[in-house]
Design a protein around this motif. Structure first.
Motif, PDB file in Angstrom:
ATOM      1  N   HIS A 102       0.831  -1.209   0.000  1.00  0.00           N
ATOM      2  CA  HIS A 102       0.000   0.000   0.000  1.00  0.00           C
ATOM      3  C   HIS A 102       0.868   1.263   0.000  1.00  0.00           C
ATOM      4  N   ASP A 103       1.999   1.226   0.726  1.00  0.00           N
ATOM      5  CA  ASP A 103       2.928   2.368   0.697  1.00  0.00           C
ATOM      6  C   ASP A 103       3.498   2.558  -0.709  1.00  0.00           C
ATOM      7  N   LYS A 104       3.851   1.431  -1.329  1.00  0.00           N
ATOM      8  CA  LYS A 104       4.459   1.523  -2.665  1.00  0.00           C
ATOM      9  C   LYS A 104       3.458   2.050  -3.686  1.00  0.00           C
TER      10      LYS A 104
ATOM     11  N   GLU B 271       1.347   4.241  -3.180  1.00  0.00           N
ATOM     12  CA  GLU B 271       1.291   5.706  -2.999  1.00  0.00           C
ATOM     13  C   GLU B 271       2.452   6.395  -3.710  1.00  0.00           C
ATOM     14  N   ARG B 272       3.509   5.622  -3.996  1.00  0.00           N
ATOM     15  CA  ARG B 272       4.739   6.224  -4.537  1.00  0.00           C
ATOM     16  C   ARG B 272       4.979   5.878  -6.008  1.00  0.00           C
TER      17      ARG B 272
END
Ligand SMILES: [Zn+2]
Length: 293
Positions: A255-257, A259-260
């Motif tokens: 999920h963090d990735k 976002e990026r």
């Protein structure tokens, strides 16, 4: 042609070639199931490799020159979401030729039976996974096994095939290699393959869970599961690994990735497998401390 003949011909066509739809098995009930099974938009990880799982349970689709490969099937109730995600990407779930299972627990193998029934695909696991997948019941020795209980059981699967440690299965132009990584389960397998775009090739590693989670009373230290997990973590750290995927999205920071994504492809990280293994060993140490091992 008489009307009867036309009706018969239509019925035969639909039986043989008509649209087949997924028939899900009964849902599994667990504390975290509803959260894990929230819908997730499918997306391309890199090249031939797509994420088609739910918010908390991974399923990976690999496009080959001769059909599709699926890795993991989530919970029984994840199967319709996986089926819908595959179709949303423009693929046909009936083209799935092979289903690989990370480990035979209800949250990764639960949806496999319905997807296997739909596609007729072969299901691949380790030598320790055949009986569990074929019966849908955990076996003695698995950290989550509970004697005289069907706790953790899931729909039994047909057409299960063993891949030896280090062996590979080829579908079209993609070869998927098995690396046995027991510890979290007795039948854990890490699957690896290569994904290329215009000559830029990356090694994708679907590293199995390395978490020391068990039924009450199980000892990772005394049973030898901890030693197996330490060895498995070492194997994963040593793999040729450019893109890490894993059965739970939080293991690889999905999920963090996501976002990026505007910073290039954040899934490409040659240190990810090493970090994954180190983090797992830290969790295991905590568990062994708690066990007094
Ligand atoms: Zn598990």
């Amino acid at each position: 042609m008489s009307r009867c003949v036309v009706i018969l011909a239509c019925a035969l066509y639909l039986a043989a070639c008509g649209p087949r739809v997924l028939e899900p098995d009964a849902p599994y009930d667990c504390e975290r199931c509803a959260d894990w099974n929230k819908p997730q938009d499918p997306f391309r990880v890199y090249g031939n490799t797509w994420y088609v799982g739910t918010e908390g349970l991974s399923s990976i689709l690999i496009e080959t020159s001769n059909g599709l490969i699926l890795v993991d099937g989530g919970l029984a109730q994840s199967a319709p979401l996986i089926d819908a995600n595959i179709r949303e990407l423009g693929f046909d779930p009936l083209d799935i030729k092979a289903i690989f299972v990370s480990h035979a627990h209800f949250d990764h193998a639960g949806g496999v039976n319905a997807l296997q029934r739909l596609s007729g695909a072969a299901v691949y696991t380790s030598d320790n996974g055949v009986t569990t997948l074929g019966t849908g019941r955990l076996e003695y020795g698995d950290p989550q096994y509970v004697a005289d209980s069907d706790q953790g059981s899931f729909p039994a699967t047909r057409n299960v095939v063993v891949v030896a440690d280090g062996g590979a299965v080829t579908v079209g132009d993609v070869a998927v290699t098995a690396v046995y990584t027991p510890g979290h389960a007795i039948n854990s397998v890490t699957w690896t393959w290569e994904s290329c775009v215009l000559g830029s090739c990356y090694s994708v590693v679907y590293a199995d869970s390395l978490t020391a989670v068990s039924a009450r009373g199980f000892s990772f230290g005394a049973s030898g599961a901890a030693a197996a997990m330490i060895e498995s973590a070492g194997k994963i750290a040593d793999l040729d690994c450019d893109i890490l995927l894993s059965p739970h999205p939080f293991f690889f920071g999905m999920h963090d990735k996501l976002e990026r994504l505007d910073e290039g492809n954040p899934f490409i990280n040659e240190l990810a497998c090493t970090f994954f293994a180190e983090e797992a060993l830290g969790w295991l140490e905590q568990r062994l401390d708690a066990e007094g091992s």
